[in-house]
Write a protein that holds these residues in place. Structure first.
Motif, short mmCIF file in Angstrom:
data_model
loop_
_atom_site.label_atom_id
_atom_site.label_comp_id
_atom_site.label_asym_id
_atom_site.label_seq_id
_atom_site.Cartn_x
_atom_site.Cartn_y
_atom_site.Cartn_z
N VAL A 226 0.66 -1.22 -0.34
CA VAL A 226 -0.14 -0.18 0.52
C VAL A 226 0.88 1.58 0.10
CG1 VAL A 226 -1.92 1.43 1.13
CG2 VAL A 226 -2.25 -0.69 1.41
N SER A 227 1.88 0.98 0.70
CA SER A 227 3.19 2.11 0.86
C SER A 227 3.46 2.66 -0.65
CB SER A 227 4.09 2.22 1.91
OG SER A 227 3.52 2.16 2.93
N GLU A 228 3.89 1.84 -1.49
CA GLU A 228 3.92 1.88 -2.90
C GLU A 228 3.07 2.03 -3.86
OE1 GLU A 228 5.66 -0.33 -6.23
OE2 GLU A 228 6.10 -1.32 -5.18
N MET A 229 1.75 1.72 -3.85
CA MET A 229 0.93 2.30 -3.83
C MET A 229 0.65 3.74 -4.08
SD MET A 229 -2.97 1.35 -4.46
CE MET A 229 -2.58 -0.16 -5.60
N ALA A 231 2.99 5.93 -2.69
CA ALA A 231 3.63 6.77 -3.53
C ALA A 231 3.39 7.66 -5.04
CB ALA A 231 5.50 6.03 -2.85
N GLN A 232 2.95 6.33 -5.99
CA GLN A 232 2.83 6.27 -6.99
C GLN A 232 1.68 7.08 -7.17
OE1 GLN A 232 1.41 2.33 -8.59
NE2 GLN A 232 3.70 2.09 -8.53
N TYR A 233 0.45 7.57 -6.50
CA TYR A 233 -0.49 8.06 -6.42
C TYR A 233 -0.17 9.30 -6.06
CZ TYR A 233 -3.36 4.33 -7.34
OH TYR A 233 -4.02 3.06 -7.48
N VAL A 234 0.78 9.73 -5.07
CA VAL A 234 1.07 10.95 -4.65
C VAL A 234 2.06 11.79 -5.59
CG1 VAL A 234 2.57 12.38 -3.26
CG2 VAL A 234 1.51 10.95 -1.82
N GLU A 235 2.55 10.90 -6.63
CA GLU A 235 3.58 11.28 -7.55
C GLU A 235 2.58 12.32 -8.14
OE1 GLU A 235 6.63 10.31 -10.08
OE2 GLU A 235 5.83 8.87 -9.40
N MET A 261 -1.42 7.79 2.18
CA MET A 261 -0.67 9.29 0.97
C MET A 261 -0.71 10.36 1.64
SD MET A 261 -3.19 8.91 -1.81
CE MET A 261 -2.61 10.42 -2.79
N ALA A 262 -2.11 10.53 3.19
CA ALA A 262 -1.64 11.70 4.32
C ALA A 262 -0.61 11.30 4.66
CB ALA A 262 -3.00 12.43 5.02
N CYS A 263 0.22 10.43 5.03
CA CYS A 263 1.52 9.84 6.22
C CYS A 263 2.55 11.47 5.32
CB CYS A 263 1.40 8.85 6.55
SG CYS A 263 0.04 8.57 7.27
N GLN A 264 2.99 10.09 3.27
CA GLN A 264 3.42 10.82 3.40
C GLN A 264 3.60 12.00 2.77
OE1 GLN A 264 3.92 8.41 -0.24
NE2 GLN A 264 4.01 6.42 1.32
N HIS A 338 -1.56 -4.49 4.83
CA HIS A 338 -1.10 -2.92 5.47
C HIS A 338 -1.31 -3.22 6.84
CE1 HIS A 338 -0.02 0.68 4.84
NE2 HIS A 338 -0.85 1.14 5.15
N ARG A 339 -0.27 -2.47 7.14
CA ARG A 339 -0.26 -1.82 8.85
C ARG A 339 -0.21 -0.40 8.44
NH1 ARG A 339 -2.02 -6.13 8.59
NH2 ARG A 339 -1.66 -8.48 9.69
N PRO A 340 -0.97 0.41 9.13
CA PRO A 340 -1.52 1.75 9.08
C PRO A 340 -0.55 2.70 9.90
CG PRO A 340 -3.57 1.57 9.00
CD PRO A 340 -2.39 0.11 8.93
N ARG A 341 -0.34 3.57 9.38
CA ARG A 341 1.46 4.10 10.09
C ARG A 341 0.21 5.19 11.06
NH1 ARG A 341 5.20 6.79 7.41
NH2 ARG A 341 4.14 7.39 5.56
N LEU A 342 0.96 6.46 12.10
CA LEU A 342 0.13 7.53 12.39
C LEU A 342 -0.42 7.98 11.75
CD1 LEU A 342 -1.14 8.72 15.12
CD2 LEU A 342 0.92 9.23 15.98
N HIS A 343 -1.11 9.01 11.52
CA HIS A 343 -1.37 10.35 10.51
C HIS A 343 -1.14 11.26 11.53
CE1 HIS A 343 -2.77 13.39 7.88
NE2 HIS A 343 -4.18 13.56 8.76
N GLN A 344 -0.74 13.20 11.35
CA GLN A 344 -0.40 13.53 11.98
C GLN A 344 -1.44 14.47 11.30
OE1 GLN A 344 1.61 13.55 14.54
NE2 GLN A 344 2.14 11.92 14.52
N GLY A 345 -2.89 14.16 11.84
CA GLY A 345 -3.76 15.49 11.36
C GLY A 345 -5.11 14.55 11.57
N ASP A 346 -6.35 14.98 11.35
CA ASP A 346 -7.68 14.82 11.19
C ASP A 346 -8.26 13.50 10.51
OD1 ASP A 346 -8.09 16.84 13.71
OD2 ASP A 346 -9.15 18.37 12.45
#
Length: 403
Positions: A226-229, A231-235, A261-264, A338-346
């Motif tokens: 999911v992280s790789e996907m 990153a592609q979508y953010v680009e 995506m929000a985390c990245q 996938h194991r989600p990370r911590l998003h610094q937001g709402d």
């Protein structure tokens, strides 16, 4: 049933009831994609010896017929009436300027193809416009500005060649322009952005772009995580909108990708103004990290079920459909590992309140969200979050949040 690529209803009714009246009644109660393109009236449903409906004996429907209404006025309407007929394959007579594209059998994928044909003929409008305006006359009256070539030319973003069919472009430009901030939507577990057409119809003046998984038009490999996907979508998103703040929405599986995506984006110093999740949940760490789709689901029965679910999947070629099944299986595996990370937001979480809902609700996202979690209830089941009525309700909330 899906017959000849169209959703067809078979009806046993009392004398004097017109199919058009029945279809109008259905349209008042059902989302657009569930309204049959045609109705076949029978004296009785054919039955098997066991008393079940004998589907093999149901007659094929007649081709949807244009109404023969008002003829086109001027070359622009005349062109669009012809493109309606070519896209829909009506062949039963001329399309009238006020004929409804969807009443004649149109669907998500056909609306995208209509946009492509019109663009090639020098008339520009978007798939969202087709959902809103629906007739040749109304579309002819639009005056869309030129669409940026990197988004809408069929070349996709990043130079990817999607000229074979714009319906499978890496980013589907549902509405490329608008005065409001753009909304970027991430597909569910089927990998296609088509369901967001119904949402965009209720977001006037809002640019709407939908990411789509590759691997349907060709054998392109899926991302390994999911992280790789993400990153592609953010680009691709930054190529369309170089600077934030960004508004991101994910549905089901897409909720996982949107969160990453929000985390990245935050890690790279960019601002995320909205992270919205349509009933998407992380996998339970206690459950086995393996996909849940088995071979029984990857059958012709799945094709019929998905085709009737409004995704227009019944129109895919056998090769496209085979690749789609591989995409679905790959996304399923990405979701459970996938194991989600911590998003610094709402996080704004839109929770389905019908059917098999998660009792814990949005709280499962609490370990992965540093800010607030705001719950918005939607009167729908999980798979129906982007049906016509729920999409309208979600759009009203999004409009307020994005302002």
């Amino acid at each position: 049933m899906v017959r000849e690529d169209r959703l067809t209803g078979y009806v046993v009714t009392v004398s004097g009831t017109e199919p058009a009246d029945l279809r109008s009644r259905a349209a008042r109660r059902l989302p657009d994609y569930m309204v049959p393109a045609g109705l076949v009236v029978l004296d009785a449903l054919p039955l098997t010896p066991n008393g079940k409906v004998d589907r093999d004996r149901l007659p094929a429907p007649a081709a949807p017929a244009p109404t023969g209404g008002r003829p086109p006025a001027g070359p622009r309407e005349e062109l669009l009436c012809r493109l309606f007929a070519e896209t829909l394959g009506t062949g039963a007579g001329p399309v009238g300027a006020d004929d409804d594209f969807f009443a004649l059998g149109g669907d998500s994928i056909r609306s995208i193809r209509l946009v492509g044909r019109a663009k090639a003929a020098g008339v520009r409008f978007t798939p969202a416009d087709v959902f809103v305006h629906r007739t040749a006359a109304a579309l002819a009256a639009l005056d869309e500005p030129d669409v940026p070539a990197s988004v809408a030319s069929g070349a996709g973003v990043g130079g990817a060649d999607t000229s074979g069919d714009a319906a499978f472009a890496p980013v589907l430009p549902i509405r490329p322009h608008g005065s409001r901030p753009p909304l970027f939507c991430v597909h569910g577990g089927v990998g296609l952005g088509w369901p967001f057409l119904s949402l965009a119809a209720h977001l006037p003046d809002t640019p709407v772009h939908a990411f789509q998984a590759g691997g349907i038009q060709d054998d392109a490999p899926q991302p390994e995580s999911v992280s790789e996907m993400a990153a592609q979508y953010v680009e691709r998103m930054v190529e369309i909108q170089p600077d934030g703040p960004y508004h991101i929405l994910g549905w089901s599986f897409g909720g996982l990708v949107a969160h990453e995506m929000a985390c990245q984006l935050v890690e790279s110093g960019k601002k995320v103004a909205l992270l919205a999740n349509l009933d998407g949940f992380p996998a339970d760490p206690a459950e086995p990290a393996e996909g849940v789709l088995d071979d029984a689901l990857l059958s012709g029965e799945l094709r019929a079920r998905l085709g009737a679910a409004g995704e227009a999947l019944a129109e895919l070629t056998d090769d496209q459909y085979g690749r789609l099944l591989r995409v679905i299986r790959a996304l399923d595996t990405l979701a459970v590992t996938h194991r989600p990370r911590l998003h610094q937001g709402d996080l704004h979480f839109f929770a389905a309140t019908r059917g098999d809902t998660h009792a814990t609700g949005a709280s499962v996202w609490a370990p992965h969200t540093a800010g607030r979690i705001v719950r918005h209830e939607v009167d729908a089941d999980h798979d129906g979050m982007l049906d016509a009525a729920p999409a309208a309700a979600v759009a009203r909330v999004l409009t307020d949040l994005m302002e």
